[in-house]
Design an enzyme around this catalytic site. Structure first.
Site, PDB file in Angstrom:
ATOM      1  CG  ASP A  25      42.040  34.707  44.742  1.00  9.60           C
ATOM      2  OD1 ASP A  25      42.787  35.256  45.571  1.00  9.60           O
ATOM      3  OD2 ASP A  25      40.804  34.798  44.787  1.00  9.60           O
ATOM      4  CG  HIS A  58      44.818  34.856  50.205  1.00  9.82           C
ATOM      5  ND1 HIS A  58      44.240  33.720  49.691  1.00  9.82           N
ATOM      6  CD2 HIS A  58      44.427  35.867  49.396  1.00  9.82           C
ATOM      7  CE1 HIS A  58      43.518  34.032  48.628  1.00  9.82           C
ATOM      8  NE2 HIS A  58      43.623  35.330  48.419  1.00  9.82           N
ATOM      9  CG  ASP A  77      42.790  31.159  52.167  1.00 10.91           C
ATOM     10  OD1 ASP A  77      43.652  32.063  52.208  1.00 10.91           O
ATOM     11  OD2 ASP A  77      41.565  31.387  52.179  1.00 10.91           O
ATOM     12  CG  ASP A 123      44.275  38.550  46.996  1.00  9.83           C
ATOM     13  OD1 ASP A 123      44.264  37.616  46.182  1.00  9.83           O
ATOM     14  OD2 ASP A 123      43.452  38.659  47.928  1.00  9.83           O
ATOM     15  CG  HIS A 138      36.837  32.420  43.935  1.00 12.38           C
ATOM     16  ND1 HIS A 138      36.072  32.996  44.914  1.00 12.38           N
ATOM     17  CD2 HIS A 138      38.099  32.892  44.138  1.00 12.38           C
ATOM     18  CE1 HIS A 138      36.804  33.773  45.679  1.00 12.38           C
ATOM     19  NE2 HIS A 138      38.055  33.723  45.223  1.00 12.38           N
ATOM     20  CD  GLU A 153      41.326  36.980  50.744  1.00 13.35           C
ATOM     21  OE1 GLU A 153      40.918  38.081  50.338  1.00 13.35           O
ATOM     22  OE2 GLU A 153      41.074  35.902  50.146  1.00 13.35           O
ATOM     23  CD  GLU A 154      39.719  33.273  48.304  1.00 12.50           C
ATOM     24  OE1 GLU A 154      38.621  33.851  48.360  1.00 12.50           O
ATOM     25  OE2 GLU A 154      40.538  33.450  47.388  1.00 12.50           O
TER      26      GLU A 154
END
Length: 423
Positions: free
Chosen positions: A154, A93, A95, A211, A393, A188-189
């Protein structure tokens, strides 16, 4: 012993490690997802990044296209003689998480990590208390942030691995592979990416998301997941004359939270235990909104959790009136475990790829979800493999270089092994 990171060491590494070079280029794009946005994708950065990826991939000789949702799709014909191999779709992904800034990322390298504290450029301290896995990487190089943003591994680490695979296919005529599709997804997030993927249109036999996190991780199970929004409607009256009249919506929200199982929260649960998690609350005396997520590995457990929420809402409605509390639960994703159990040959192929790469398999049920959760349930069995990233994150995110390169080796071996399968 405290150890500082170096931008000069990272620059030197990009000159000799093509995977790291890919990664450093990709994280220069701010692709932070925006949860409150109504646009698809939720941020313009994802569109710009997707256009850039399309340009890179076209330069390799492949037909990359960005669709109306912003996703990038590439179809690659099989090597001659491998046309009837099982069709594999690779996902990553574009994002990054909304939890921390993804703008102006300034990565650096901790060379030959000696153990102990890592002092980031803004004086934040990354240590084994924050990231217990660090002790596995003493003597190795680790990419870190400057402490003001997330790193973006990520999932730009996953995209970097897939890009290097495409670069190899483009330049190495001896590399044998079956039919291959690549999809770089958006949002995705914030739980939307798989809803934009048409599994039937992809027409693949297996999927794989690149991922995961810790080296060796192979995710074959995930939570079942719902989100819930609970609204509380109060009665605002001047405090001078509030007696028996004022109904404080904030107080109602607090009462609701106090009725949830005290120990069934993320901070009190582990392994196979599910939870209720209130992650946002906002409002005033008149109106208050509470957002939460509900997680459980089994369908039966999830049904019980949703029933408890409805019962709690009903009890409060009986006490304060039906209009005082409004509730809506929304499905987010499903556990992929039951689907993956039906394709043991594929899971064994992936494990063999780990073995060929000298990586120990850590089969895992994720206390979260992946794109593969709903892709699997929708008919495309899609486990999740590691990238090596840790502490995602936030500003403590880091990426051990050896694990990152091992992820690429595993991906390469999966694609090689797929060439020997038959439809």
């Amino acid at each position: 012993m405290a150890q500082h990171s170096s931008t000069a060491d990272l620059l030197n590494l990009t000159g000799i490690d093509p995977l790291v070079k890919n990664f450093i280029e990709l994280i220069s794009f701010d692709t932070r997802a925006e949860p409150e946005s109504k646009a698809i994708p939720s941020s313009v950065g994802q569109l710009r990044f997707g256009a850039y990826l399309c340009s890179l991939i076209r330069d390799l000789g492949f037909d990359a296209r960005q669709d109306e949702k912003g996703m990038v799709k590439v179809s690659i014909a099989a090597t001659k003689g491998c046309e009837n191999a099982k069709r594999l779709c690779l996902f990553a992904h574009m994002d990054t998480a909304p939890d921390a800034s993804g703008e102006n990322i300034k990565p650096a390298l901790v060379k030959n990590y000696e153990g102990g504290d890592i002092i980031l450029a803004n004086s934040l301290v990354l240590n084994q208390k924050i990231c217990p896995e660090l002790e596995r990487f003493i003597g190795q190089d680790i990419i870190v942030t400057d402490g003001s943003t997330l790193l973006g591994a990520d999932d730009k680490a996953g995209i970097s691995c897939i890009l290097l695979l495409l670069q190899k296919i483009s330049t190495d005529a001896n590399f044998v592979h079956g039919p291959l599709t690549v999809v770089f997804t958006v949002d995705e997030e914030i739980g939307k990416s798989s809803t934009y993927v048409d599994v039937k249109e992809l027409d693949c036999d297996y999927g794989l998301t690149v991922d995961g996190t810790t080296e060796g991780e192979l995710d074959t199970g995930t939570f079942n997941a719902y989100g819930a929004c609970v609204r509380f409607n109060g009665v605002s009256v001047h405090t001078a004359v509030a007696y028996k009249k004022l109904v404080n919506a904030i107080t109602l929200a607090n009462e609701f939270m106090s009725m949830l199982p005290r120990d069934e929260k993320p901070e009190n649960t582990q392994k196979d235990e599910g939870f209720y998690h209130v992650h946002n609350i906002e409002g005033s005396v008149s109106n208050c909104k509470l957002n939460m997520i509900i997680r459980d590995f089994s369908r039966e457990g999830m049904d019980l959790r949703l029933a408890l929420l409805e019962k709690t809402v009903n009890l409060m409605q009986q006490k304060y009136g039906k209009s005082a509390v409004e509730y809506k639960a929304t499905f987010q994703y499903a556990n992929m475990e039951e689907v993956l159990k039906t394709v043991p040959e594929y899971i064994e192929l992936i494990k063999k790829a780990y073995q060929l790469s000298d990586v120990k398999v850590i089969e895992n049920r994720v206390r979260g979800g992946t794109d593969g959760s709903n892709l699997s349930v929708n008919g495309l069995p899609t486990p999740n493999m590691f990238t090596g990233a840790l502490n995602c994150h936030g500003p403590y995110e880091c990426l051990p270089v050896s694990s990152f390169n091992n992820a690429y080796k595993v991906l390469l071996n999966i694609v090689k092994l797929m060439a020997d399968t038959k439809r």
